[in-house]
Design an enzyme around this catalytic site. Sequence first.
Site, PDB file in Angstrom:
ATOM      1  N   ASP A 152       0.831  -1.200   0.000  1.00  0.00           N
ATOM      2  CA  ASP A 152       0.000   0.000   0.000  1.00  0.00           C
ATOM      3  C   ASP A 152       0.869   1.254   0.000  1.00  0.00           C
ATOM      4  O   ASP A 152       1.948   1.290   0.599  1.00  0.00           O
ATOM      5  CB  ASP A 152      -0.907  -0.016   1.243  1.00  0.00           C
ATOM      6  CG  ASP A 152      -1.916   1.121   1.215  1.00  0.00           C
ATOM      7  OD1 ASP A 152      -2.265   1.577   0.110  1.00  0.00           O
ATOM      8  OD2 ASP A 152      -2.340   1.564   2.290  1.00  0.00           O
TER       9      ASP A 152
ATOM     10  N   GLU B 225       2.459   2.670   3.092  1.00  0.00           N
ATOM     11  CA  GLU B 225       3.550   1.949   3.727  1.00  0.00           C
ATOM     12  C   GLU B 225       4.914   2.405   3.226  1.00  0.00           C
ATOM     13  O   GLU B 225       5.938   1.919   3.693  1.00  0.00           O
ATOM     14  CB  GLU B 225       3.411   0.441   3.463  1.00  0.00           C
ATOM     15  CG  GLU B 225       2.266  -0.198   4.208  1.00  0.00           C
ATOM     16  CD  GLU B 225       2.468  -0.162   5.714  1.00  0.00           C
ATOM     17  OE1 GLU B 225       3.582  -0.447   6.169  1.00  0.00           O
ATOM     18  OE2 GLU B 225       1.512   0.151   6.435  1.00  0.00           O
TER      19      GLU B 225
ATOM     20  N   ASP C 190      -2.665  -3.756   4.144  1.00  0.00           N
ATOM     21  CA  ASP C 190      -1.406  -3.077   3.826  1.00  0.00           C
ATOM     22  C   ASP C 190      -0.561  -3.853   2.822  1.00  0.00           C
ATOM     23  O   ASP C 190       0.217  -3.248   2.077  1.00  0.00           O
ATOM     24  CB  ASP C 190      -0.594  -2.864   5.110  1.00  0.00           C
ATOM     25  CG  ASP C 190      -1.277  -1.930   6.085  1.00  0.00           C
ATOM     26  OD1 ASP C 190      -1.876  -0.943   5.615  1.00  0.00           O
ATOM     27  OD2 ASP C 190      -1.230  -2.179   7.299  1.00  0.00           O
TER      28      ASP C 190
END
Length: 426
Positions: free
Chosen positions: A158, A161, A193
């Site tokens: 993601d 991140e 994520d």
Amino acid sequence: METRLEVLLREPNPLFTRWLERWLREAERREQKSQFKLRQALESLKSYPLPLSSGRDCSILRGFGGTLCQLIDEELRHHRSVQLVPQEAEAQERYEQQVQAVIRKVQEKQLEHQTRQNKSDRPRKPTKKDLAELAALEERERVVEMQPGRFQLLLLVDTQETSGKNKRVLDQTRSYLESLGARHEVRRLTIGDFLWVAQDQEGNELVLPYIVERKRMDDLASSIRDGRFHEQKHRLQHCGLQHIIYLVEDYGDNEQLGLPLDSLQQALTNAKVQAGVRVVRTANHFRSMSYLAGMSRSLGQIFAGKKLHSVDRGALDKSTCLLTHSDLGLLKFRALYEDSAKNAQLTVREVFVQQLLQLHSLSLERAMAIVERYPTPRCLLDAYAECADQKQARLLLSGITCGPLERPLGDKISQCLHEFYSTHFR
């Protein structure tokens, strides 16, 4: 397409409204149970945009039972027996004239619209937006198949991140993954994520049934305090991917977290036992990325000899993607992205669950138990209105059981919910 002209009268039924308000004040003063039905009837009457001529006509509205309709008819007969004063008669005449003027205007609009429609009956040419939506629908319904050895796995990261909250300090996610040899790509994800996709040469992407939510211990404490933890867990459970992994990193010595360490460990244990979430603890960020790189290698070996095909989310179940099968059904990445978007269309039941999760002391299990009994806020409010008194209403939810031990919600939570909904919806 017909053109509708909406006519809104400021007060279509002033007499009925005045009578109901008077009866409601008397019922509240005497603390009678009828006050709840009267309040409901008054709200329905004020929301109704058209004139009503009798109590029998009012029976179509919520809260108007046979007794109340009969009471209105009796009051109406008494009112008509009294001779109208000149001002009231004049006001009534003006009102009728206004209604007739509105009716004539509506008829003129309908005639004008019918004339225009007769002149242009050509089919409308599809716009670029219509063509794009049609292409997206066809793409979503197209079945994708991937033969063994004709695809490669890609770890999606993601965008949030790849940089920390402080813009001057870059996150080390990408550099760690590159040093560990994990093939990855940074992309905006609407759920989780990290996740893995199988990608073929034509660019088709199928999502493997694994999704990772990464949390540092201080972020975990913050998400529990503001309710994000339960909301995220609920969305992950309903995204369509079977294996949910919580990758939890230590924060130094796990001190100054904002919540006791025992509370955080209990929350993770509850997620593991009650929701089937796999919890993986790591010492630092590098260890987390090492775990993801190891997962990429393991999944590459597991799926290398599999045949993959796309399935709809509605047809997806646990038997569709058993790793022992040679042919696996997976979701398309685009379908997962669109369905899991926070602004995707939700049912009233799903919105009700998310609303309950924002309230203090309400876990996902407790919220689901409430929604199982009362699927919408309207059902809950109707149940409150049918209670004999305020005490019964405050304790309405106290006996609902939830969780493996079937513990009741208790008086405190029931009273808090009653206060919240009775305050904000009256």
